[in-house]
Design a protein around this motif. Structure first.
Motif, short mmCIF file in Angstrom:
data_model
loop_
_atom_site.label_atom_id
_atom_site.label_comp_id
_atom_site.label_asym_id
_atom_site.label_seq_id
_atom_site.Cartn_x
_atom_site.Cartn_y
_atom_site.Cartn_z
N GLU A 7 9.81 31.64 19.61
CA GLU A 7 10.97 32.52 19.50
C GLU A 7 11.76 32.55 20.80
O GLU A 7 13.00 32.52 20.79
CB GLU A 7 10.55 33.94 19.09
CG GLU A 7 9.96 34.03 17.70
CD GLU A 7 10.96 33.69 16.61
OE1 GLU A 7 12.16 33.91 16.78
OE2 GLU A 7 10.51 33.19 15.56
N LYS A 14 19.54 28.27 21.80
CA LYS A 14 20.79 28.69 21.14
C LYS A 14 21.86 29.04 22.16
O LYS A 14 23.04 28.87 21.89
CB LYS A 14 20.54 29.90 20.23
CG LYS A 14 19.84 29.55 18.95
CD LYS A 14 19.62 30.78 18.10
CE LYS A 14 18.94 30.40 16.80
NZ LYS A 14 18.70 31.59 15.95
N LYS A 38 13.25 28.41 11.48
CA LYS A 38 13.96 29.03 10.36
C LYS A 38 15.18 28.18 10.02
O LYS A 38 15.61 27.32 10.79
CB LYS A 38 14.40 30.44 10.75
CG LYS A 38 13.25 31.34 11.07
CD LYS A 38 13.73 32.67 11.56
CE LYS A 38 12.56 33.46 12.11
NZ LYS A 38 12.95 34.35 13.18
N GLU A 39 15.75 28.47 8.88
CA GLU A 39 16.91 27.70 8.42
C GLU A 39 18.08 27.77 9.39
O GLU A 39 18.77 26.78 9.61
CB GLU A 39 17.33 28.18 7.04
CG GLU A 39 18.25 27.23 6.33
CD GLU A 39 18.40 27.56 4.86
OE1 GLU A 39 19.38 27.08 4.28
OE2 GLU A 39 17.56 28.27 4.31
N ASN A 40 18.31 28.92 10.01
CA ASN A 40 19.43 29.03 10.94
C ASN A 40 19.15 28.36 12.28
O ASN A 40 20.06 28.12 13.06
CB ASN A 40 19.85 30.49 11.14
CG ASN A 40 18.72 31.35 11.66
OD1 ASN A 40 17.57 30.93 11.74
ND2 ASN A 40 19.04 32.58 12.01
N ASP A 41 17.89 28.04 12.58
CA ASP A 41 17.54 27.31 13.80
C ASP A 41 17.81 25.81 13.67
O ASP A 41 18.02 25.12 14.66
CB ASP A 41 16.06 27.49 14.14
CG ASP A 41 15.66 28.93 14.34
OD1 ASP A 41 16.55 29.76 14.64
OD2 ASP A 41 14.47 29.24 14.19
N HIS A 43 20.31 24.07 12.51
CA HIS A 43 21.64 23.62 12.95
C HIS A 43 21.67 23.40 14.47
O HIS A 43 22.19 22.40 14.95
CB HIS A 43 22.71 24.64 12.55
CG HIS A 43 24.08 24.25 12.93
ND1 HIS A 43 24.73 23.18 12.35
CD2 HIS A 43 24.93 24.76 13.85
CE1 HIS A 43 25.92 23.06 12.91
NE2 HIS A 43 26.07 24.01 13.81
N VAL A 44 21.06 24.31 15.21
CA VAL A 44 21.01 24.19 16.67
C VAL A 44 20.22 22.96 17.07
O VAL A 44 20.66 22.17 17.92
CB VAL A 44 20.36 25.46 17.29
CG1 VAL A 44 20.14 25.29 18.78
CG2 VAL A 44 21.21 26.68 17.00
N LYS A 68 10.14 20.56 7.62
CA LYS A 68 10.93 21.60 6.98
C LYS A 68 11.50 21.09 5.66
O LYS A 68 11.89 19.93 5.56
CB LYS A 68 12.07 22.07 7.89
CG LYS A 68 11.62 22.63 9.22
CD LYS A 68 10.51 23.63 9.13
CE LYS A 68 10.91 24.95 8.56
NZ LYS A 68 9.80 25.89 8.45
N ILE A 70 14.40 21.90 4.03
CA ILE A 70 15.69 22.60 4.07
C ILE A 70 16.83 21.66 3.68
O ILE A 70 17.98 21.95 3.91
CB ILE A 70 15.91 23.19 5.48
CG1 ILE A 70 14.75 24.11 5.85
CG2 ILE A 70 17.21 23.97 5.56
CD1 ILE A 70 14.82 24.69 7.22
#
Length: 103
Positions: A7, A14, A38-41, A43-44, A68, A70
């Protein structure tokens, strides 16, 4: 403990400027754990993957995203075209095959 490190690492990635020479940036990528992505990670990590040139860092990101489910078909296809080294091409092909079976 791994979750906390992951985390902290993803939070740093980010906000950080992509710099392969920055030791904290390199350590953040090393601290990634595919269990906690996670799914939003994603993209980064995809953006960082296509910016950096260091093979070890790209390999770590590629390996982290391979597990993953995704919908990363396009990412793995682009990674396959980008890579020159056989082991990383094979990792991209495995990720692509896994993403195709999950669609």
């Amino acid at each position: 403990m791994n979750r906390n490190r992951h985390e902290a690492a993803i939070g740093y990635l980010k906000e950080a400027i992509v710099s392969e020479r920055n030791l904290q940036f390199r350590e953040a990528i090393s601290d990634l754990d595919y269990h906690y992505i996670k799914e939003n990670d994603v993209h980064v990590l995809k953006n960082i993957y296509f910016i950096i040139k260091d093979n070890a860092l790209r390999n770590k990101i590629l390996g982290s995203l391979m597990y993953k489910e995704i919908g990363l078909k396009q990412f793995f296809w682009d990674a396959y075209k980008k890579e020159r080294y056989l082991d990383m091409k094979l990792k991209a092909v495995r990720g692509l095959a896994k993403s195709l079976t999950n669609d």
